[in-house]
Design an enzyme around this catalytic site. Structure first.
Site, PDB file in Angstrom:
ATOM      1  N   HIS A 469       0.805  -1.220   0.000  1.00 21.81           N
ATOM      2  CA  HIS A 469       0.000   0.000   0.000  1.00 21.81           C
ATOM      3  C   HIS A 469       0.843   1.279   0.000  1.00 21.81           C
ATOM      4  O   HIS A 469       0.579   2.204   0.768  1.00 21.81           O
ATOM      5  CB  HIS A 469      -0.938   0.015   1.219  1.00 21.81           C
ATOM      6  N   PRO A 470       1.857   1.397  -0.855  1.00 21.99           N
ATOM      7  CA  PRO A 470       2.633   2.642  -0.880  1.00 21.99           C
ATOM      8  C   PRO A 470       1.784   3.810  -1.388  1.00 21.99           C
ATOM      9  O   PRO A 470       1.015   3.669  -2.339  1.00 21.99           O
ATOM     10  CB  PRO A 470       3.778   2.326  -1.843  1.00 21.99           C
TER      11      PRO A 470
END
Length: 531
Positions: A469-470
């Protein structure tokens, strides 16, 4: 070769497919979508269970983090998709949108007009839910969302175990109340993955005003003065330029977008000069503010073969494949990550600060521990929802072929470690409850150290990993580190917007794909003048 379009979309991921589909609805508008990866033809993409086979390999960029100094100096595999549909083509298909307060916080952080009351309609517009409806859910949107037909027995036992320790049942994590435990809804339609490449782009491919180019490496955005006028890219070993008469729309994700911006001369001036890149515009926030969820897994061996691990045996694998090919049902129709929960590491928190993913199997993802051969297992993953640590994406060199330097700075704030350790403790408690204990032979990890806060912290440092989930590396805002304004224009430049997960001011308290789709939807309205 030079070709002309009105809009050039760089990156065919979750947001890029949305933008290309929405913009090309106007037949007078010429749209070009450029993607580095291949078309989404791999059959694993379209089987829900295929996620477990795609956390490494040719559909990813093969990234690895810098040594994480707060996680025992480990270099952690950092999965980013390289295929049409991006993350929505290889993720675990879990459909969660974040807590309403996350978006209200965005507004306080400088994203004017991005409060929940402003963006909820875009969630609803994107969503094609087959079960839920009403003021919190859409039923006609391109992104198919559905319930699992038949959750695995151990997934149901997980939800019951959560209730046994005081976490209430929640049938809808995207409704008025997020807290609780339940079976996740999935971005699946008719038991096949519904990526944005499938839900949005595929119906648009027949349009004559839409050009989709895959297998193309974009080298840089082309500027004339401070105005973006197109992009240079290589495809089939030839150099091309795609001119954009209106705007260049960058949707390459929280890692790819800052890399491209810096290669194009937009970013921290000193860093660009260090690599011999002419500075088009000094924008210090490009590549900074990286945020990601740091997931920690515990694994348990089962007494029998009640999880999906038994399908690792050839005879059962063949049976599952036959069942899916004939009836589109059975284990292949599961995403493995069936159950989940949102709960509190800090009881005084105003909303859940931990998220859990229950996998009806062990070793499903690359780098995650499994159980001894011949046995079956289960996995429980937890992470701190709103970490306080901040990382960065920087250039390794001026060569577009080289991977960027990715430093998520996992556990870089003491509060993150404290909450993460509480997630591990709660995971143990869930595994120790009656409903799961009926199935569990032993908890395999963590081993040793006792059940102390320090043992949980030590385990997290050694076993934690990215949760894919960057975000936040080109954030919306008006402060000196902001990269785009609330309408997604890049500060100080013309003819260019950034329209993907990198513009989030801070990380959401949930999986991020649904919110990235929402950003694509809203960006389309901004561009078309509908908002």
């Amino acid at each position: 070769m030079i070709t002309g379009f009105d809009y050039v979309v760089v990156g065919g991921g979750s947001a890029g497919c949305v933008l290309a589909a929405r913009l090309s609805r106007n037949p007078a508008v010429r749209v070009c979508l450029i993607e580095a990866g291949k078309r989404d033809t791999n059959p694993l993409i379209h089987m829900p269970v295929g996620f477990a086979k795609m956390t490494t390999g040719p559909l990813t960029w093969g990234l690895v983090t810098t040594p994480q100094k707060h996680a025992n100096n480990r270099q952690i595999p950092y999965v980013q998709a390289r295929v049409l549909g991006g993350g929505s083509s290889i993720n675990a298909e879990v459909f969660t949108r974040g807590h309403p307060s996350d978006f209200d916080r965005w507004e306080q952080e400088g994203a004017d007009g991005w409060g929940f009351k402003n963006i909820q309609k875009y969630f609803i517009r994107s969503e094609g839910n087959s079960i839920l409806a009403g003021s919190w859910h859409g039923t006609d949107g391109p992104l198919g969302v559905s319930n699992l037909d038949c959750p695995n027995p151990v997934s149901r036992a997980f939800v019951q175990s959560c209730q046994e320790i005081g976490i209430p049942y929640n049938p809808d994590f995207n409704g008025p109340v997020q807290q609780g435990a339940g079976i996740y809804q999935l971005t699946v339609r008719n038991n096949r993955r519904c990526s944005t490449a499938v839900g949005y782009l595929r119906p648009a491919l027949k349009r004559k005003n839409l050009t989709v180019i895959t297998g193309a490496m974009v080298l840089k955005v082309v500027f004339e003065g401070k105005r973006a006028v197109g992009v240079q890219y290589i495809a089939d070993k030839q150099m091309h330029t795609a001119r954009a008469e209106q705007e260049v729309l960058v949707t390459s994700g929280a890692i790819g977008t800052p890399k491209l911006m810096m290669l194009s001369g937009v970013g921290p001036a000193a860093h660009l000069k260090e690599h011999g890149i002419p500075v088009v515009h000094d924008l210090p926030g490009v590549g900074q503010n990286l945020q990601d969820h740091f997931g920690v897994d515990i694994v348990a061996e089962l007494k029998g073969h009640d999880s999906f691990d038994k399908y690792n045996q050839y005879k059962w694998m063949m049976w599952a494949g036959l069942q899916y090919s004939l009836f589109r049902s059975g284990p292949v129709a599961s995403n493995v990550v069936e159950g989940g929960a949102f709960w509190y590491g800090d009881p005084a928190a105003s909303c859940p600060d931990l998220q859990f993913h229950f996998l009806a199997g062990a070793g499903a993802e690359a780098g995650v521990a499994s159980v001894p051969k011949g046995t079956s297992g289960i996995t429980l993953n937890s992470y701190t929802l709103r970490p306080k640590a901040r990382g960065s994406v920087t250039l390794r060199s001026s060569d577009p072929r080289e991977a960027p330097i990715v430093d998520p700075n996992f556990l870089g704030h003491p509060d993150d470690l404290r909450t993460t350790a509480e997630g591990v403790r709660l995971s143990y408690e869930m595994f120790g409850s009656h409903s799961l204990q009926k199935y569990i032979s032993k908890v395999c990890l963590p081993e040793g150290g006792g059940r102390t806060l320090k043992s949980y912290e030590d385990y997290a440092r050694q076993q934690g990993r990215t949760s894919y989930h960057p975000t936040c590396t080109c954030k919306i805002g008006r402060d000196e580190m902001a990269v785009v304004d609330p309408r997604l224009h890049v500060h100080g430049l013309e003819g260019i917007r950034i329209c993907d997960s990198s513009v989030m001011p801070s990380l959401l308290g949930s999986n991020t794909n649904a919110a990235t789709v929402m950003i694509g939807e809203r960006a389309a309205d901004f561009i078309l003048g509908n908002a």
